[in-house]
Design a protein around this motif. Sequence first.
Motif, PDB file in Angstrom:
ATOM      1  N   ARG A  81       0.977  -5.588  -9.527  1.00  0.00           N
ATOM      2  CA  ARG A  81       2.199  -4.885  -9.447  1.00  0.00           C
ATOM      3  C   ARG A  81       2.703  -4.185 -10.749  1.00  0.00           C
ATOM      4  O   ARG A  81       3.837  -3.308 -10.711  1.00  0.00           O
ATOM      5  CB  ARG A  81       3.256  -6.062  -8.989  1.00  0.00           C
ATOM      6  CG  ARG A  81       3.042  -6.458  -7.607  1.00  0.00           C
ATOM      7  CD  ARG A  81       4.141  -7.432  -7.319  1.00  0.00           C
ATOM      8  NE  ARG A  81       3.576  -8.261  -5.951  1.00  0.00           N
ATOM      9  CZ  ARG A  81       4.205  -7.529  -4.710  1.00  0.00           C
ATOM     10  NH1 ARG A  81       5.093  -6.550  -5.120  1.00  0.00           N
ATOM     11  NH2 ARG A  81       3.825  -8.296  -3.795  1.00  0.00           N
ATOM     12  N   ASP A 107       0.290  -5.464   5.039  1.00  0.00           N
ATOM     13  CA  ASP A 107       0.870  -4.365   4.513  1.00  0.00           C
ATOM     14  C   ASP A 107       1.293  -4.233   2.965  1.00  0.00           C
ATOM     15  O   ASP A 107       1.420  -3.386   2.481  1.00  0.00           O
ATOM     16  CB  ASP A 107       2.269  -4.049   5.467  1.00  0.00           C
ATOM     17  CG  ASP A 107       3.269  -5.257   5.396  1.00  0.00           C
ATOM     18  OD1 ASP A 107       2.736  -6.467   4.717  1.00  0.00           O
ATOM     19  OD2 ASP A 107       4.300  -5.364   6.025  1.00  0.00           O
ATOM     20  N   GLY A 108       1.487  -5.506   2.479  1.00  0.00           N
ATOM     21  CA  GLY A 108       1.568  -5.478   1.160  1.00  0.00           C
ATOM     22  C   GLY A 108       0.510  -5.221   0.348  1.00  0.00           C
ATOM     23  O   GLY A 108       0.310  -4.268  -0.604  1.00  0.00           O
ATOM     24  N   THR A 111       0.333  -1.435   0.498  1.00  0.00           N
ATOM     25  CA  THR A 111       1.135  -0.998  -0.333  1.00  0.00           C
ATOM     26  C   THR A 111       0.650  -0.810  -1.679  1.00  0.00           C
ATOM     27  O   THR A 111       0.725   0.154  -2.308  1.00  0.00           O
ATOM     28  CB  THR A 111       2.528  -1.498  -0.457  1.00  0.00           C
ATOM     29  OG1 THR A 111       2.999  -1.910   0.772  1.00  0.00           O
ATOM     30  CG2 THR A 111       3.664  -1.247  -1.513  1.00  0.00           C
ATOM     31  N   VAL A 114      -1.777   1.934  -1.510  1.00  0.00           N
ATOM     32  CA  VAL A 114      -1.134   3.362  -1.833  1.00  0.00           C
ATOM     33  C   VAL A 114      -0.699   3.737  -3.274  1.00  0.00           C
ATOM     34  O   VAL A 114      -1.036   4.907  -3.745  1.00  0.00           O
ATOM     35  CB  VAL A 114       0.244   3.342  -0.875  1.00  0.00           C
ATOM     36  CG1 VAL A 114       0.868   4.628  -1.257  1.00  0.00           C
ATOM     37  CG2 VAL A 114      -0.428   3.444   0.503  1.00  0.00           C
ATOM     38  N   VAL A 115      -0.039   2.603  -3.793  1.00  0.00           N
ATOM     39  CA  VAL A 115       0.482   2.971  -5.322  1.00  0.00           C
ATOM     40  C   VAL A 115      -0.806   3.311  -6.223  1.00  0.00           C
ATOM     41  O   VAL A 115      -0.578   4.172  -6.926  1.00  0.00           O
ATOM     42  CB  VAL A 115       1.107   1.656  -5.677  1.00  0.00           C
ATOM     43  CG1 VAL A 115       1.406   1.486  -7.307  1.00  0.00           C
ATOM     44  CG2 VAL A 115       2.156   1.324  -4.705  1.00  0.00           C
ATOM     45  N   GLU A 306       0.719   5.116   4.733  1.00  0.00           N
ATOM     46  CA  GLU A 306       2.172   4.797   4.460  1.00  0.00           C
ATOM     47  C   GLU A 306       2.696   4.777   5.717  1.00  0.00           C
ATOM     48  O   GLU A 306       3.543   3.750   6.159  1.00  0.00           O
ATOM     49  CB  GLU A 306       2.634   6.167   3.669  1.00  0.00           C
ATOM     50  CG  GLU A 306       2.117   6.064   2.253  1.00  0.00           C
ATOM     51  CD  GLU A 306       2.883   6.875   1.425  1.00  0.00           C
ATOM     52  OE1 GLU A 306       4.016   6.945   1.191  1.00  0.00           O
ATOM     53  OE2 GLU A 306       2.207   7.982   0.792  1.00  0.00           O
ATOM     54  N   ILE A 309       2.400   1.135   6.729  1.00  0.00           N
ATOM     55  CA  ILE A 309       3.093   0.060   6.175  1.00  0.00           C
ATOM     56  C   ILE A 309       4.658   0.451   6.828  1.00  0.00           C
ATOM     57  O   ILE A 309       5.254  -0.626   7.005  1.00  0.00           O
ATOM     58  CB  ILE A 309       3.120   0.728   4.637  1.00  0.00           C
ATOM     59  CG1 ILE A 309       1.729   0.415   4.155  1.00  0.00           C
ATOM     60  CG2 ILE A 309       3.995  -0.189   3.842  1.00  0.00           C
ATOM     61  CD1 ILE A 309       1.499   1.022   2.740  1.00  0.00           C
ATOM     62  N   LYS A 310       5.131   1.623   6.963  1.00  0.00           N
ATOM     63  CA  LYS A 310       6.445   1.929   6.975  1.00  0.00           C
ATOM     64  C   LYS A 310       6.951   1.555   8.759  1.00  0.00           C
ATOM     65  O   LYS A 310       7.887   1.266   9.055  1.00  0.00           O
ATOM     66  CB  LYS A 310       6.897   3.221   6.628  1.00  0.00           C
ATOM     67  CG  LYS A 310       6.908   3.217   5.160  1.00  0.00           C
ATOM     68  CD  LYS A 310       7.541   4.525   4.696  1.00  0.00           C
ATOM     69  CE  LYS A 310       7.482   4.440   3.187  1.00  0.00           C
ATOM     70  NZ  LYS A 310       6.869   5.598   2.751  1.00  0.00           N
TER      71      LYS A 310
END
Length: 328
Positions: A81, A107-108, A111, A114-115, A306, A309-310
Amino acid sequence: MTKKVKKIAVITSGGDSPGMNAAIRSVVRACAYYRAECVGVYRGYQGMIESDFVTLTARSVNNIINKGGTILRSARSKDFRTKEGRKKAYENLKEQNVDGLIVIGGDGSFTGGVVFNKEYGFPIIGIPGTIDNDIFGTSHTLGYDTALNTAVEAIDKIRDTASSHNRLFFVEVMGRDAGFIALNAGVGAGAEEILIPEEDLGLERMLESLQKSRRSGKSSSIVVVAEGDRSGKNVYELAQYVEDNMPEYEVRVSVLGHMQRGGSPSCFDRVLASRLGVKAVELMLDGTTNVMVGLKDNKVAATNLEKAIKGQSSINSELLRVSDIMTT
Ligand code: ATP
């Protein structure tokens, strides 16, 4: 033009789920088929940061299709993170000459992917692995079918003891934010009531329904409760509430817990894992990135990561109606 992918890394990340091994096997074998190199990373993103890699060949994944858990192990990585953590992960991947990453997780984990992609342009493809089935863009996530079957089998056993003693059982199943397991296992196991995070049926309605089934001659009952039920009471408080209002029932609570995550994957999950793993590798080798592979209308299809995830996966309202009718 993106660089051609020749070496793919695969990780399992977040909560483990049955079928993850079958997906690793599929990714590894598809890489071998297309003559791409494949490396596994132990403990998800944390292993990328700590350079915990293992070369995987077609023979490295013998006899794992039927195994629960994940041979690559999983982790929740705090370090990933942070910018420094992701930088270290990138450097380690580059040192290994890895040029694409397949992430099997929830989904975490997506994420995080994606980052990472935004920072380093690193190609990422996701495979949805979580028992909760709460990911948009796929009708099924890996492990969900197995977890459902585990829950139904457990509830069947609880019903045997409930009916022998005129008892009312509250059975808590997994699902903090999503009621898929509760709703489907509840209908599949013939529960009287099903309490899920998506719907607030109200405690009065539950009492009425239980009283009605008592009057109609039922001597035992099962109420399936998702962890994240909206009533605001946990499963023990719910049981107490019913016991206070319906003293004629002996109320018991059973929390199924982590047993729902384990066990040998169902045939459905093995087949799904095999299909998704192959597609993930094919897309990666074709230069596609930032998508999740999933199942739509029983066809393997890609969804933007994305969006996956959303987006909100919605509960089946027809099944809610069926469940209502079944309690008549
Ligand atoms: P489950 O559905 O079982 O909880 P998950 O994949 O959603 O699985 P998480 O613990 O939410 O599980 O995420 C897994 C890992 O992904 C985290 O431990 C972290 O390393 C990484 N991750 C999640 N969110 C981010 C973020 N915003 N930035 C960087 N990394 C992240």
